[in-house]
Design an enzyme around this catalytic site. Structure first.
Site, PDB file in Angstrom:
ATOM      1  N   GLY A   1     -38.369 -56.784 -11.749  1.00  0.00           N
ATOM      2  CA  GLY A   1     -38.554 -55.512 -11.059  1.00  0.00           C
ATOM      3  C   GLY A   1     -40.030 -55.195 -10.856  1.00  0.00           C
ATOM      4  O   GLY A   1     -40.394 -54.477  -9.918  1.00  0.00           O
TER       5      GLY A   1
ATOM      6  N   GLU B   1     -34.931 -62.812 -12.991  1.00  0.00           N
ATOM      7  CA  GLU B   1     -33.627 -62.166 -13.216  1.00  0.00           C
ATOM      8  C   GLU B   1     -32.497 -63.173 -13.393  1.00  0.00           C
ATOM      9  O   GLU B   1     -31.559 -62.954 -14.158  1.00  0.00           O
ATOM     10  CB  GLU B   1     -33.292 -61.230 -12.049  1.00  0.00           C
ATOM     11  CG  GLU B   1     -34.091 -59.945 -12.016  1.00  0.00           C
ATOM     12  CD  GLU B   1     -35.408 -60.068 -11.262  1.00  0.00           C
ATOM     13  OE1 GLU B   1     -35.910 -61.209 -11.096  1.00  0.00           O
ATOM     14  OE2 GLU B   1     -35.940 -59.023 -10.858  1.00  0.00           O
TER      15      GLU B   1
ATOM     16  N   ALA C   1     -37.620 -54.650 -15.144  1.00  0.00           N
ATOM     17  CA  ALA C   1     -36.720 -53.590 -15.604  1.00  0.00           C
ATOM     18  C   ALA C   1     -36.551 -53.698 -17.116  1.00  0.00           C
ATOM     19  O   ALA C   1     -36.734 -54.768 -17.693  1.00  0.00           O
ATOM     20  CB  ALA C   1     -35.373 -53.745 -14.915  1.00  0.00           C
TER      21      ALA C   1
ATOM     22  N   GLU D   1     -40.936 -56.921  -7.766  1.00  0.00           N
ATOM     23  CA  GLU D   1     -40.257 -56.227  -6.659  1.00  0.00           C
ATOM     24  C   GLU D   1     -41.000 -54.941  -6.308  1.00  0.00           C
ATOM     25  O   GLU D   1     -41.135 -54.578  -5.135  1.00  0.00           O
ATOM     26  CB  GLU D   1     -38.809 -55.926  -7.044  1.00  0.00           C
ATOM     27  CG  GLU D   1     -37.996 -57.209  -7.200  1.00  0.00           C
ATOM     28  CD  GLU D   1     -36.549 -56.930  -7.543  1.00  0.00           C
ATOM     29  OE1 GLU D   1     -35.737 -56.923  -6.622  1.00  0.00           O
ATOM     30  OE2 GLU D   1     -36.249 -56.716  -8.730  1.00  0.00           O
TER      31      GLU D   1
END
Ligand SMILES: CCCCCCCCCCCCC/C=C/C(=O)SCCNC(=O)CCNC(=O)[C@H](O)C(C)(C)COP(=O)(O)OP(=O)(O)OC[C@H]1O[C@@H](n2cnc3c(N)ncnc32)[C@H](O)[C@@H]1OP(=O)(O)O
Length: 709
Positions: A90, A113, A51, A93
């Site tokens: 992310g 994270e 992200a 993910e």
């Protein structure tokens, strides 16, 4: 095209624009009857760095990540992730939402994270345990460590690893699986494989995470989210993941850790007052280096250099030291190589008693005893021996780099490189820019630091530079608190509760109390005019605490002598135990000086020790010895065990509120008017007067910028 569709995110990170691009393109591909399978890859050979952290500070816009990944997983056409270079956060993910994953052999994967004070909240805490089982998922999610493609293959995170083109391999795989059922490939459908002793596994992990980062919220939340994957169906686990993320997302800890991420990168972007900068100064190539002195520091520095692929000539003055240095360095290189399953690069280092062997090296790092006269004689000799364009660097922890430069024939090629012990482990490197160090010299030292895996911070040439200049005052406060009624263990406990890995007295015992003793002697604070029976508590016009000197006189030098502020089982022992003898010693001391002990709160310990650090940080900014508060913070985070989830002393002061810091310093200074460093700095007062602007604006409030960098 006819059989497959390539979807290319536009950048390294999953920004709003990238999420929009992926969402729309996937929807189009799923609708298009000509498309049979989808391959997801990154631009410029990088799959995804996760992200966009910068977006976390703003209002969220664009399609959210969670539904985007769900839409991919729920699709009726196989989606294959082609992982080149990295799939992090992310990005991983997203890959876990794909039905298959192919990785290039050199790719790194991970869910970092936790290092940003967050958890993998795009389904990562629920999908990964369903794929790898609980222990591996706990390890990856609570540590945030990156793993190789090979390890990912072993854990089942990727289906294939290729040495060739990952996108081509992914296309091949995609075409080969068209028509196969997709339900078994949807990780959210899987049951989580459970270990026999689920409670035991979680208990152990919680102990580990609390030990690794005392007081940090994110690792604990990560473990809780993984536990939800063990105990709840996917959709409820996801709710739990979201709730935990909401708590973390708005926490001060997440803000601090994300600040550290950018501050670390900002520190590399140095600039000098003459206009030289990181992006306009060319570093020299360094192929060979000399290391002078094979004590603790020299050994660690030599190991770092060899590990970075630089040939080293290591010099000592006597056969005995050379032998023990050689054995120690070889041992360290061999242990490291064994751990990594490679051959130790012993051929890259030669050991010698002759300085003449340094005649061809590109750069020398001097790491002899911290004594100006000795260092000067070494530098004068280096001037004679080394090639005229060789860089001369000193590993000093506080001496004047320019004074050393003055005895050489090349002051522009002299720079300080202050490593921290153990030098092959600690991440910080202070690069001390003398007033005459050339841009090329600074660029070379900063780049070399990066190559050695260090966080290099450019600092000015003042006594103690940034780190030790601040440390001295922090240590002073701790000593004064002992005089006033605290015990070493009480001070340490308060600091450890705050988040420091070790309290200041444990650190002092570990480093050796004689180090500070020598420094104080060299600074003229200890000498023949000091009354040995009743040493003065005021020296050089300010309060002075003779307690550490008295300890050294008793032979209590810390761990190495088995006794210091604490008691150890034996000389070199590691387990610190409170020592009743210290308690009596402090009582007698207070009695002798007529000090009545008072109750000292944890709040006072933390405020006095920590605010004095920030106060000196403001003075350092005013003096132009550091370019920005971020630099000071990185020195403390990477060199002094400052808890990363509190961002650094300057960030912490801003979080607490500058007005509060000012008011507390004023309060403590009123109580202790003979401690000048408790007096709030001019810059702090000015910033509070300007209603505490954000950190990026602090420099605008320095009356005249007097950069010494
Ligand atoms: C009440 C509110 C409730 C809200 C609830 C919210 C729910 C939200 C759900 C969303 C769920 C999100 C879950 C996912 C989270 C994440 O993915 S967090 C990010 C995880 N990723 C990382 O931590 C990776 C960080 N980056 C790196 O490790 C490295 O940068 C790299 C990718 C390995 C590349 O290294 P290198 O090649 O050495 O380059 P660098 O110098 O490090 O970086 C180059 C520039 O790129 C910038 N950058 C890198 N990564 C990011 C990033 N993820 N975001 C933003 N910017 C990034 C980096 O800063 C450099 O730029 P400059 O600083 O300008 O030089």
């Amino acid at each position: 095209c006819s059989d497959e569709l390539f979807i290319r995110p536009l950048s390294l990170v999953l920004s709003a624009a990238v999420r929009k691009g992926i969402t729309e393109a996937v929807a189009r591909a799923f609708k298009d009857t000509r498309v049979k399978a989808v391959v997801l890859c990154g631009e410029n050979g990088k799959f995804c760095g996760g992200a966009d952290i910068r977006e976390f500070a703003k209002a969220m816009s664009g399609p959210p990540l969670v539904p985007m990944i769900h839409a991919i997983e729920a699709g009726e056409k196989p989606v294959v992730a082609a992982i080149e270079e990295m799939a992090l956060g992310g990005g991983l993910e997203l890959a876990l939402g794909c039905h298959y994953r192919v990785a290039h052999a050199k790719a790194r994967l991970g869910l970092p994270e936790v290092t940003l004070g967050l958890l993998p909240a795009a389904g990562g805490t629920q999908r990964l345990p369903r794929l790898t089982g609980i222990p591996a998922a706990l390890d990856l999610i609570t540590t945030g460590r990156h793993i190789s493609a090979q390890e990912a293959l072993k854990l089942g995170i990727v289906d294939r690893v290729t040495e060739g083109n990952a996108v081509e391999a992914a296309v091949e795989l995609a075409l080969s699986v068209v028509g196969r059922p997709l339900a078994p490939r949807r990780l959210s459908n899987h049951a989580t494989p459970l270990p026999a002793d689920l409670d035991g596994v979680f208990e152990e992990v919680l102990v580990q995470v609390k030990r690794r980062a005392r007081g940090a919220m994110a690792p604990v939340a990560c473990a809780k989210a993984v536990r939800a994957a063990a105990e709840l169906p996917y959709s409820r686990g996801l709710e739990c993941e979201r709730e935990l993320m909401n708590t973390l997302f708005t926490s001060g800890q997440a803000r601090a850790l994300q600040y550290c991420f950018f501050a670390q990168r900002a520190a590399g972007k140095w600039s000098l007052p003459n206009g030289a900068r990181w992006d306009n100064s060319r570093p020299r190539a360094v192929h060979t280096a000399g290391v002078i002195g094979l004590g603790t520091m020299g050994r660690g520095i030599a190991v770092c250099l060899v590990k970075a692929g630089i040939s080293v000539v290591a010099v000592e003055t006597e056969e005995k030291q050379l032998d023990s240095g050689r054995r120690a360095v070889r041992g360290m290189l061999e242990r490291d190589a064994k751990r990594r399953g490679v051959t130790a690069p012993l051929h890259m280092i030669t050991f010698t008693l002759s300085m003449q062997q340094l005649r061809d090296v590109d750069l020398v790092i001097e790491a002899v005893f911290e004594d100006m006269a000795l260092k000067k004689s070494v530098f004068a000799e280096l001037s004679r021996v080394c090639r005229p364009n060789a860089l001369l660097c000193t590993n000093t922890s506080g001496l004047d780099v320019d004074e050393l430069a003055s005895v050489t024939d090349r002051p522009p090629l002299v720079v300080g490189m202050h490593f921290f012990a153990p030098a092959h482990v600690m991440k910080l490197l202070e690069v001390i820019c003398g007033p005459r160090s050339s841009p090329e010299t600074v660029a070379t030292a900063m780049t070399l630091g990066k190559r050695l895996g260090k966080v290099s911070v450019a600092v000015g040439n003042c006594p103690g530079f940034v780190g030790n200049r601040m440390l001295k005052l922090y240590l002073d406060q701790a000593h004064f608190l002992l005089e006033e009624g605290a015990s070493p263990e009480q001070v340490d406990q308060a600091l450890e509760e705050f988040g420091f890995a070790l309290g200041i007295f444990k650190v002092a015992d570990l480093s050796g109390l004689d180090i500070g003793w020598r420094v104080r002697k060299a600074a003229g604070l200890i000498g023949p005019d000091v009354d040995p029976k009743f040493p003065s508590r005021h020296r050089q016009g300010r309060r002075y605490c003779p307690l550490p000197d008295l300890l050294c006189e008793q032979g209590r030098l810390g761990q190495k002598s088995g006794r210091g502020w604490y008691l150890y089982d034996s000389a070199g022992g590691k387990e610190a135990r409170p020592d009743p003898a210290i308690s009596s010693f402090l009582q007698e001391y207070r009695l002798r000086y007529g000090i009545s002990a008072r109750r000292i709160t944890e709040q006072e310990v933390v405020e006095r020790c920590v605010f004095v650090l920030a106060n000196e940080g403001f003075r350092i900014l005013e003096d132009g010895m550091a370019a920005a508060p971020e630099d000071i913070d990185m020195v403390y985070v990477f060199g002094y065990g400052w808890p990363r989830h509190r961002g650094g002393p300057m960030f912490h002061a801003a979080q607490v509120g500058l007005a509060t810091v000012l008011q507390r310093l004023e309060f403590y200074h009123r109580q202790n008017p003979d401690i000048p460093h408790l007096q709030p700095s001019t810059l702090l007062r000015r910033l509070v007067g300007a209603r505490s602007p954000p950190m990026q604006q602090w420099k605008q409030h320095i009356r005249s910028i007097n950069s010494q960098l």
